[in-house]
Write a protein that holds these residues in place. Structure first.
Motif, PDB file in Angstrom:
ATOM      1  N   PRO A  56       0.815  -1.228   0.000  1.00 35.45           N
ATOM      2  CA  PRO A  56       0.000   0.000   0.000  1.00 35.45           C
ATOM      3  C   PRO A  56       0.845   1.273   0.000  1.00 35.45           C
ATOM      4  O   PRO A  56       0.542   2.225  -0.721  1.00 35.45           O
ATOM      5  CB  PRO A  56      -0.827  -0.124   1.284  1.00 35.45           C
ATOM      6  CG  PRO A  56      -0.890  -1.582   1.554  1.00 35.45           C
ATOM      7  CD  PRO A  56       0.442  -2.121   1.114  1.00 35.45           C
ATOM      8  N   THR A  65       0.993   3.770  -3.262  1.00 34.70           N
ATOM      9  CA  THR A  65       0.512   5.135  -3.032  1.00 34.70           C
ATOM     10  C   THR A  65       1.565   6.152  -3.446  1.00 34.70           C
ATOM     11  O   THR A  65       1.254   7.181  -4.073  1.00 34.70           O
ATOM     12  CB  THR A  65       0.135   5.344  -1.560  1.00 34.70           C
ATOM     13  OG1 THR A  65      -0.877   4.396  -1.192  1.00 34.70           O
ATOM     14  CG2 THR A  65      -0.410   6.742  -1.326  1.00 34.70           C
ATOM     15  N   LEU A  86      -5.931  -0.016  -1.039  1.00 34.41           N
ATOM     16  CA  LEU A  86      -6.155   0.771   0.175  1.00 34.41           C
ATOM     17  C   LEU A  86      -7.396   0.295   0.938  1.00 34.41           C
ATOM     18  O   LEU A  86      -7.416   0.325   2.179  1.00 34.41           O
ATOM     19  CB  LEU A  86      -6.287   2.258  -0.178  1.00 34.41           C
ATOM     20  CG  LEU A  86      -4.996   2.957  -0.614  1.00 34.41           C
ATOM     21  CD1 LEU A  86      -5.269   4.398  -1.035  1.00 34.41           C
ATOM     22  CD2 LEU A  86      -3.949   2.927   0.500  1.00 34.41           C
TER      23      LEU A  86
END
Length: 380
Positions: free
Chosen positions: A191, A195, A255
């Protein structure tokens, strides 16, 4: 009335005393070894008094004294600790050693240009020298606000010009390297890495991201805060840093799953430590991103030693976290996003900043091969 008088000192030496009336009506005097020097000073002083830009040496603080006044105001205005530390570094390492003892009234344009030249000659980068000059200008501006000096000659000086030879393109992973990094990323770190790649957040913004800033229903990430190196929360670097970034489908799915597995904490951080606290930047590099690059083969060989002390070549990670921010910009540009949209997504304060860093990518995006073929077709 301006006068130059000859004086005989107790030592028997001859001196020349220049006298004049300043802009406030006070009588001022300054002594010189020769009449020529006294006349030249008097001519300059009278001209400055007439223009309203004269500050007598006797009431002018030194650059170091004015700098402390400025830094105290920065602290009073509650600037971030990292920002104040950066300013103090400029004063301690660059401004103080060369200009600290100079009175503001003596801070002329030629002296300022010479100061910048000395820094460049000493090997300081143009970017650093530009930042130091901004700090120096802020010092003089604060002194102006207090009535300690009338003119800011730093604004008049143009000591640092950008050189096209020093136009270094930002380092970033290639598409192949990004794929290798993503493939090698363990599930827990996925994640964070995705990101960083697909939103272009700064490291401080990633570390300060809260779940309340991530709209998983609409698929939008809101950049509203950051944390400094002391793990203190604050607003983004500039007004433009407050922005909304759409989430790609894979990142959105990642997410959503991560929110269920994310360590709980009172702060509600998206990427916390295992105890729910703010992650340090060094922790992310040493424990996640640098080992990940070596695992993915995105590395360079450097000199090292084995357990017996014999010299060997060992792999070292090629990139820091900021390289993923540049990579995000390159991916967006490759998809045809406009320069203005790139500026907004990156949180740049001006379009000039966007072009300075990524202008060559916009140029490379054009289908030059097709254009050249069209030119050829018209002739042949």
């Amino acid at each position: 009335m301006a006068t130059v008088r000859k004086r005989t000192l107790p030592s028997g030496k001859i001196a020349w005393l220049a006298g004049y009336t300043d802009g406030g009506g006070a009588r001022r005097f300054k002594q010189f070894a020769t009449r020529k020097e006294a006349d030249a000073y008097l001519l300059q002083a009278r001209s400055q008094v007439a223009q309203g830009t004269h500050t007598p040496d006797s009431v002018s603080p030194t650059v170091a004294e004015a700098a402390e006044l400025w830094l105290r105001r920065c602290e009073r205005d509650k600037l971030e600790r990292t920002t104040v530390l950066q300013y103090r570094g400029h004063l301690q390492h660059h401004i103080g050693p060369r200009l600290g003892a100079v009175k503001l009234s003596r801070l002329t344009v030629p002296l300022i240009n010479e100061f910048a030249d000395q820094l460049l000659t000493a090997g300081r980068s143009r970017v650093l020298v530009s930042r130091v000059m901004v700090s120096l200008s802020s010092i003089v501006t604060e002194a102006q606000r207090r009535g300690l000096v009338t003119a800011n000659n730093v604004r008049s000086a143009k000591p640092v010009r950008r050189s096209s030879r020093e136009d270094v393109r930002p380092e970033m992973p290639s598409r192949e390297e990004l794929k290798a990094i993503i493939d090698a990323t363990p599930e827990r770190s996925r994640p964070l890495i995705l990101t960083a790649i697909f939103t272009g957040l700064r490291g401080s913004e990633l570390r300060g991201l809260l779940w309340e800033d991530v709209d998983l229903k609409r698929g939008v990430l809101h950049v509203r805060r950051r944390v400094d190196r002391f793990n203190s929360f604050g607003p983004p670097k500039s007004k433009a840093g407050t922005r909304d970034i759409p989430l790609s489908p894979t990142l959105l799915t990642t997410l959503k799953a991560w929110k269920l597995a994310c360590p709980n904490g009172p702060l509600g951080l998206v990427f916390p430590t295992t105890t729910g606290t703010v992650q340090g930047h060094a922790n992310i590099l040493h424990r996640i991103f640098w080992p990940l690059q070596i695992e993915a083969g995105v590395s360079v060989l450097i000199d090292g030693k084995d357990k017996e002390g014999n010299p060997i070549k060992v792999p070292e990670a090629k990139y820091g976290m900021h390289a993923l921010r540049h990579a995000a910009a390159a991916l967006w540009i490759g998809q045809g996003l406009s320069p203005k949209r790139i500026q907004t997504l990156m949180g740049h304060a001006s379009i000039a900043q966007t072009f300075d860093q990524y202008g060559y990518l916009f140029e490379a995006r054009d289908d030059e091969a097709a254009l050249m073929a069209g030119v050829e077709q018209g002739l042949l």
